[in-house]
Design a protein around this motif. Structure first.
Motif, PDB file in Angstrom:
ATOM      1  N   LEU A 154       0.336  -1.643  -0.140  1.00 18.06           N
ATOM      2  CA  LEU A 154       0.054  -0.092  -0.240  1.00 18.06           C
ATOM      3  C   LEU A 154       0.952   1.151  -0.058  1.00 18.06           C
ATOM      4  CD1 LEU A 154      -2.582  -1.074   2.186  1.00 18.06           C
ATOM      5  CD2 LEU A 154      -2.854  -0.587  -0.159  1.00 18.06           C
ATOM      6  N   TRP A 155       2.140   1.180   0.937  1.00 20.32           N
ATOM      7  CA  TRP A 155       2.981   2.150   0.733  1.00 20.32           C
ATOM      8  C   TRP A 155       3.080   2.814  -0.617  1.00 20.32           C
ATOM      9  CZ3 TRP A 155       3.203   6.104   3.837  1.00 20.32           C
ATOM     10  CH2 TRP A 155       3.160   5.843   5.078  1.00 20.32           C
ATOM     11  N   LEU A 156       3.759   1.821  -1.541  1.00 22.69           N
ATOM     12  CA  LEU A 156       4.390   1.368  -2.545  1.00 22.69           C
ATOM     13  C   LEU A 156       3.566   2.198  -3.381  1.00 22.69           C
ATOM     14  CD1 LEU A 156       6.527  -1.333  -3.343  1.00 22.69           C
ATOM     15  CD2 LEU A 156       7.233   0.662  -2.711  1.00 22.69           C
ATOM     16  N   LEU A 157       2.415   1.603  -2.969  1.00 26.54           N
ATOM     17  CA  LEU A 157       1.150   2.572  -4.000  1.00 26.54           C
ATOM     18  C   LEU A 157       0.825   3.291  -4.136  1.00 26.54           C
ATOM     19  CD1 LEU A 157      -2.402  -0.163  -4.654  1.00 26.54           C
ATOM     20  CD2 LEU A 157      -2.531   2.072  -4.751  1.00 26.54           C
ATOM     21  N   PHE A 158       0.666   4.278  -2.415  1.00 25.82           N
ATOM     22  CA  PHE A 158       1.288   5.414  -2.857  1.00 25.82           C
ATOM     23  C   PHE A 158       1.980   6.195  -3.346  1.00 25.82           C
ATOM     24  CE2 PHE A 158       1.590   9.427   0.276  1.00 25.82           C
ATOM     25  CZ  PHE A 158       0.350   9.511   0.183  1.00 25.82           C
ATOM     26  N   PHE A 159       2.831   5.696  -2.980  1.00 25.78           N
ATOM     27  CA  PHE A 159       4.166   6.432  -4.329  1.00 25.78           C
ATOM     28  C   PHE A 159       3.990   6.722  -5.268  1.00 25.78           C
ATOM     29  CE2 PHE A 159       5.744   6.963   0.552  1.00 25.78           C
ATOM     30  CZ  PHE A 159       6.634   7.277   0.693  1.00 25.78           C
ATOM     31  N   ASN A 160       3.709   5.420  -5.469  1.00 20.09           N
ATOM     32  CA  ASN A 160       3.607   5.139  -7.310  1.00 20.09           C
ATOM     33  C   ASN A 160       2.607   6.253  -7.872  1.00 20.09           C
ATOM     34  OD1 ASN A 160       5.387   3.248  -7.378  1.00 20.09           O
ATOM     35  ND2 ASN A 160       3.993   1.765  -7.794  1.00 20.09           N
ATOM     36  N   TYR A 161       1.180   6.607  -7.460  1.00 16.07           N
ATOM     37  CA  TYR A 161       0.131   7.171  -6.709  1.00 16.07           C
ATOM     38  C   TYR A 161       0.289   9.239  -6.794  1.00 16.07           C
ATOM     39  CZ  TYR A 161      -4.208   9.396  -6.585  1.00 16.07           C
ATOM     40  OH  TYR A 161      -5.710  10.070  -6.668  1.00 16.07           O
ATOM     41  N   LEU A 162       1.748   9.011  -6.517  1.00 16.61           N
ATOM     42  CA  LEU A 162       2.010  10.088  -6.281  1.00 16.61           C
ATOM     43  C   LEU A 162       2.754  10.292  -7.266  1.00 16.61           C
ATOM     44  CD1 LEU A 162       3.124  11.150  -2.944  1.00 16.61           C
ATOM     45  CD2 LEU A 162       1.110  11.930  -3.757  1.00 16.61           C
ATOM     46  N   ARG A 163       3.906   9.597  -8.395  1.00 16.23           N
ATOM     47  CA  ARG A 163       4.678   9.558  -9.087  1.00 16.23           C
ATOM     48  C   ARG A 163       3.635  10.072 -10.239  1.00 16.23           C
ATOM     49  NH1 ARG A 163       9.044   5.825  -8.663  1.00 16.23           N
ATOM     50  NH2 ARG A 163       7.849   5.320  -7.009  1.00 16.23           N
ATOM     51  N   VAL A 164       3.040   9.264 -10.604  1.00 17.80           N
ATOM     52  CA  VAL A 164       1.905   9.052 -11.618  1.00 17.80           C
ATOM     53  C   VAL A 164       0.834  10.196 -12.100  1.00 17.80           C
ATOM     54  CG1 VAL A 164       0.364   8.132 -12.803  1.00 17.80           C
ATOM     55  CG2 VAL A 164       2.092   6.268 -11.996  1.00 17.80           C
ATOM     56  N   ARG A 165       0.114  10.906 -10.729  1.00 22.91           N
ATOM     57  CA  ARG A 165       0.194  12.096 -10.882  1.00 22.91           C
ATOM     58  C   ARG A 165       0.317  12.971 -10.852  1.00 22.91           C
ATOM     59  NH1 ARG A 165      -3.679  14.204  -7.031  1.00 22.91           N
ATOM     60  NH2 ARG A 165      -5.901  14.721  -7.005  1.00 22.91           N
ATOM     61  N   LYS A 166       0.870  13.551 -10.340  1.00 22.93           N
ATOM     62  CA  LYS A 166       2.421  14.624 -10.719  1.00 22.93           C
ATOM     63  C   LYS A 166       3.396  14.789 -10.420  1.00 22.93           C
ATOM     64  CE  LYS A 166      -0.275  15.936  -6.512  1.00 22.93           C
ATOM     65  NZ  LYS A 166      -0.728  17.429  -5.824  1.00 22.93           N
ATOM     66  N   PRO A 167       4.023  14.601 -10.713  1.00 28.33           N
ATOM     67  CA  PRO A 167       5.554  14.563 -10.746  1.00 28.33           C
ATOM     68  C   PRO A 167       6.823  15.635  -9.795  1.00 28.33           C
ATOM     69  CG  PRO A 167       5.368  14.521 -13.146  1.00 28.33           C
ATOM     70  CD  PRO A 167       3.812  14.637 -12.765  1.00 28.33           C
ATOM     71  N   ALA A 168       5.485  16.442 -10.463  1.00 29.55           N
ATOM     72  CA  ALA A 168       6.471  17.614  -9.438  1.00 29.55           C
ATOM     73  C   ALA A 168       6.378  17.561  -7.338  1.00 29.55           C
ATOM     74  CB  ALA A 168       6.207  18.934 -10.262  1.00 29.55           C
ATOM     75  N   VAL A 169       5.189  16.506  -7.792  1.00 34.61           N
ATOM     76  CA  VAL A 169       5.301  16.275  -5.714  1.00 34.61           C
ATOM     77  C   VAL A 169       6.698  15.838  -5.407  1.00 34.61           C
ATOM     78  CG1 VAL A 169       4.027  14.999  -4.071  1.00 34.61           C
ATOM     79  CG2 VAL A 169       3.005  16.666  -5.645  1.00 34.61           C
ATOM     80  N   ARG A 170       7.225  15.137  -5.976  1.00 31.11           N
ATOM     81  CA  ARG A 170       8.213  14.504  -4.909  1.00 31.11           C
ATOM     82  C   ARG A 170      10.018  15.197  -5.105  1.00 31.11           C
ATOM     83  NH1 ARG A 170      11.209  10.565  -9.063  1.00 31.11           N
ATOM     84  NH2 ARG A 170       9.988  11.447 -11.601  1.00 31.11           N
TER      85      ARG A 170
END
Lengths: 193, 217
Positions: B193-209
């Motif tokens: 679930l954590w990996l899913l959350f981080f993937n989601y952030l990356r897929v959605r808006k790359p600027a966030v990371r």
């Protein structure tokens, strides 16, 4: 502990306390090599083989270290011996059976950093198993590892055909399947006790 | 060490920061999974494991970097493993001396730090090519990133699985703990679930990371 019957040791290592799904040992190859059924089977066979050999060696080293009263060398001795055993086994197989060598390919050297091998050596020492018990334990652990890897590869081959959202792709999905498999393996608890 | 740090200040800060978020060993590089899953059933175990790994990582990175000109290429991996195994033995006895209870809870997983691919990976990919100060900072950053990720996992599993955090009960007596979360399958689910959350952030808006420096969301 050392009074356990061989059959219960085997069941314990392969199903009840499966190395991958209950002890989390060997997760790297479990996640990395479980994409295809054929490679998963070969990797499993290679791990079984190295486990048997290194279990034998670990038993010898443990006896030696106890004899010279140097338990603090245990970890260093184990890792050196496992690394060199894998090298020796690789050379031996290349000489004796080129066909098997080609089948195992890159997996043999990779096994050195597989924590399941070192874990096996440490567990069998902690449990105080005799030589025969150690070998059965290694066989069970290898069989359990292969079983988990093959199950996972089968599921992942089917999943290739399914439509999965982008965010779930890759390791996240594999880990959740592993979670469900691990739940299923909990059903074996109490078996062979 | 201080002098070298001043000579390349921008790079040195980055060496430290990148391990925390952009190249987080667990959530981004997916390295060293075995201890992450195995000892994250409570926050205190996760913290102890994270610190032990960081300690080994920093020391082995420094020593590997010091020896980088003296070790022949053919035997470098064997040398690295020997260095790591020696430091792990030190940590093993150290934890045993500090808290026998903790040593029992972590069990064989302290010894298994030797085969944590994160440590060998940093030694081979970074420390064997870079200066001592940069390797030190890299080890510190990666170690803290690893600890942070372990804590993320350990906290979630302990709160849901035993209704407590660092051993302090959080919920009233009526709370029914999800025992499955502290069992092995809970580890797989939480990390997934954590990996899913981080993937989601990356897929959605790359600027966030780039924008968020810490690992805590």
């Amino acid at each position: 502990m050392s009074g356990e019957s061989l059959w219960s040791i085997f069941l314990n290592a392969s199903l009840v306390n499966n190395f991958v799904l209950a002890y989390f040992l060997g997760i790297c190859p479990f996640l990395g090599v479980s994409g295809k059924l054929a490679t998963a089977t070969r990797m499993g066979a290679a791990v079984c083989f190295v486990m048997l050999v290194s279990s034998l060696c670990a038993y010898g080293i443990h006896r030696l270290l106890v004899a010279i009263e140097a338990p603090y060398l245990q970890l260093i001795a184990y890792i050196v011996v496992i690394a060199s055993t894998v090298q020796l086994v690789e050379m031996f197989i290349r000489k004796m059976s080129p066909a098997l060598f080609r089948a195992l390919g890159i997996f043999l050297p990779l096994i050195t950093t597989n924590c399941a091998i070192l874990g096996l050596a440490l567990f069998q020492t902690n449990k105080g198993y005799t030589l025969v018990q150690s070998l059965v334990y290694a066989l069970g652990a290898g069989a359990g590892f292969t079983l988990a890897l093959v199950l996972m590869a089968g599921i992942r081959e089917k999943l290739e055909l399914a439509a999965v959202p982008d965010a779930v792709q890759g390791t996240a999905l594999t880990l959740m399947i592993a979670g469900i498999l691990s739940l299923a393996f909990m059903g074996f608890a109490g078996l062979g006790a | 060490m201080k002098g070298a740090e001043k000579a390349v200040p921008a790079i040195s800060t980055d060496d430290f920061i990148k391990g925390l978020w952009r190249e987080n060993p667990v959530f981004v590089q997916v390295l060293g999974m075995c201890p992450v899953l195995a000892v994250s059933n409570s926050a205190i175990n996760a913290l102890a494991m994270g610190l032990a790994t960081s300690f080994v990582l920093v020391l082995s990175n420094t020593l590997v970097s010091l020896l980088r000109h003296g070790v022949p290429r053919q035997v470098r991996i064997a040398t690295f493993i020997l260095i790591i195994a020696s430091f792990v033995t030190v940590v093993d006895y150290l934890i045993q001396a500090v808290s026998l209870e903790l040593h029992r809870a972590l069990g064989a997983f302290i010894s298994l730090i030797v085969v944590n691919c994160l440590i060998l990976g940093r030694a081979e990919a970074f420390a064997s090519k870079q200066s001592v100060s940069r390797s030190f900072l890299d080890g510190l950053g990666m170690g803290l990133g690893f600890t942070l990720a372990l804590l993320c996992l350990g906290a979630v599993r302990e709160i849901l699985g035993s209704g407590a955090l660092f051993g302090v009960a959080l919920f009233p007596a009526g709370f029914q703990p999800w025992t499955v979360m502290i069992l092995p399958s809970g580890g797989f689910f939480t990390l997934g679930l954590w990996l899913l959350f981080f993937n989601y952030l990356r897929v959605r808006k790359p600027a966030v990371r780039e924008a968020v420096p810490g690992g805590t969301p």
